[in-house]
Design a protein around this motif. Sequence first.
Motif, PDB file in Angstrom:
ATOM      1  N   ASP A  64       0.849  -1.192   0.000  1.00 59.29           N
ATOM      2  CA  ASP A  64       0.000   0.000   0.000  1.00 59.29           C
ATOM      3  C   ASP A  64       0.895   1.256   0.000  1.00 59.29           C
ATOM      4  OD1 ASP A  64      -1.915   1.943   0.286  1.00 59.29           O
ATOM      5  OD2 ASP A  64      -2.710   1.185   2.192  1.00 59.29           O
ATOM      6  N   PHE A  65       1.458   1.550  -1.156  1.00 63.80           N
ATOM      7  CA  PHE A  65       2.395   2.663  -1.254  1.00 63.80           C
ATOM      8  C   PHE A  65       1.703   4.022  -1.144  1.00 63.80           C
ATOM      9  CE2 PHE A  65       4.792  -0.855  -3.021  1.00 63.80           C
ATOM     10  CZ  PHE A  65       6.012  -0.683  -2.389  1.00 63.80           C
ATOM     11  N   ALA A  66       0.420   4.074  -1.455  1.00 67.63           N
ATOM     12  CA  ALA A  66      -0.319   5.332  -1.297  1.00 67.63           C
ATOM     13  C   ALA A  66      -0.397   5.712   0.183  1.00 67.63           C
ATOM     14  CB  ALA A  66      -1.717   5.212  -1.900  1.00 67.63           C
ATOM     15  N   SER A  67      -0.701   4.742   1.035  1.00 69.59           N
ATOM     16  CA  SER A  67      -0.746   5.015   2.474  1.00 69.59           C
ATOM     17  C   SER A  67       0.638   5.334   3.015  1.00 69.59           C
ATOM     18  CB  SER A  67      -1.329   3.820   3.237  1.00 69.59           C
ATOM     19  OG  SER A  67      -2.698   3.667   2.935  1.00 69.59           O
ATOM     20  N   ALA A  68       1.642   4.605   2.536  1.00 64.54           N
ATOM     21  CA  ALA A  68       3.014   4.866   2.971  1.00 64.54           C
ATOM     22  C   ALA A  68       3.422   6.285   2.609  1.00 64.54           C
ATOM     23  CB  ALA A  68       3.974   3.859   2.342  1.00 64.54           C
ATOM     24  N   SER A  69       3.071   6.708   1.416  1.00 64.34           N
ATOM     25  CA  SER A  69       3.386   8.065   0.973  1.00 64.34           C
ATOM     26  C   SER A  69       2.656   9.099   1.827  1.00 64.34           C
ATOM     27  CB  SER A  69       3.019   8.237  -0.499  1.00 64.34           C
ATOM     28  OG  SER A  69       3.336   9.525  -0.947  1.00 64.34           O
ATOM     29  N   HIS A  70       1.414   8.814   2.157  1.00 68.13           N
ATOM     30  CA  HIS A  70       0.624   9.723   2.995  1.00 68.13           C
ATOM     31  C   HIS A  70       1.279   9.879   4.379  1.00 68.13           C
ATOM     32  CE1 HIS A  70      -2.912  11.806   4.495  1.00 68.13           C
ATOM     33  NE2 HIS A  70      -2.919  10.984   5.523  1.00 68.13           N
ATOM     34  N   ILE A  94       9.765   4.948  -1.500  1.00 70.73           N
ATOM     35  CA  ILE A  94       8.319   4.721  -1.679  1.00 70.73           C
ATOM     36  C   ILE A  94       7.928   4.979  -3.125  1.00 70.73           C
ATOM     37  CG2 ILE A  94       6.020   5.598  -1.078  1.00 70.73           C
ATOM     38  CD1 ILE A  94       7.226   6.106   1.782  1.00 70.73           C
ATOM     39  N   LYS A  95       8.448   6.057  -3.698  1.00 65.67           N
ATOM     40  CA  LYS A  95       8.138   6.385  -5.092  1.00 65.67           C
ATOM     41  C   LYS A  95       8.640   5.287  -6.029  1.00 65.67           C
ATOM     42  CE  LYS A  95       8.852   9.847  -8.651  1.00 65.67           C
ATOM     43  NZ  LYS A  95       9.567  11.056  -9.035  1.00 65.67           N
ATOM     44  N   THR A  96       9.875   4.864  -5.839  1.00 69.49           N
ATOM     45  CA  THR A  96      10.439   3.822  -6.690  1.00 69.49           C
ATOM     46  C   THR A  96       9.719   2.491  -6.467  1.00 69.49           C
ATOM     47  OG1 THR A  96      12.598   4.907  -6.654  1.00 69.49           O
ATOM     48  CG2 THR A  96      12.558   2.610  -7.344  1.00 69.49           C
ATOM     49  N   GLY A  97       9.462   2.180  -5.206  1.00 73.42           N
ATOM     50  CA  GLY A  97       8.765   0.934  -4.888  1.00 73.42           C
ATOM     51  C   GLY A  97       7.377   0.875  -5.499  1.00 73.42           C
ATOM     52  N   SER A  98       6.676   1.993  -5.511  1.00 71.92           N
ATOM     53  CA  SER A  98       5.328   2.005  -6.093  1.00 71.92           C
ATOM     54  C   SER A  98       5.375   1.784  -7.593  1.00 71.92           C
ATOM     55  CB  SER A  98       4.602   3.303  -5.765  1.00 71.92           C
ATOM     56  OG  SER A  98       5.205   4.391  -6.420  1.00 71.92           O
TER      57      SER A  98
END
Length: 101
Positions: A64-70, A94-98
Amino acid sequence: VVASLSALYRNCSAVAASNPIKKREMDDNSKRLAILFYSLNAGDVSNKVCTKLKDLCRAVDSGDFASASHIQVGMTTSDWDECSAWLTALKRLIKTGSSLR
């Protein structure tokens, strides 16, 4: 936290190996993560930030990279003084992982 972020770093690093710009960025991420890991081991990270890091890692581990980014953005606004040395690395990973999904 260390295991989760190390795994994310390894996954992102494998992709970046063929791109010189990304490789340089990953080298910088490695240095910044080392600062975070040292701070965690030394007990220099507040409980509030540790809780946010655990939440961020749970999100990353579940994809859940959106939540991680948030969570990362929230840390940027509320905990910058404590996290500035390594928060940029988390943002990049996080950006690269997403983009690997």
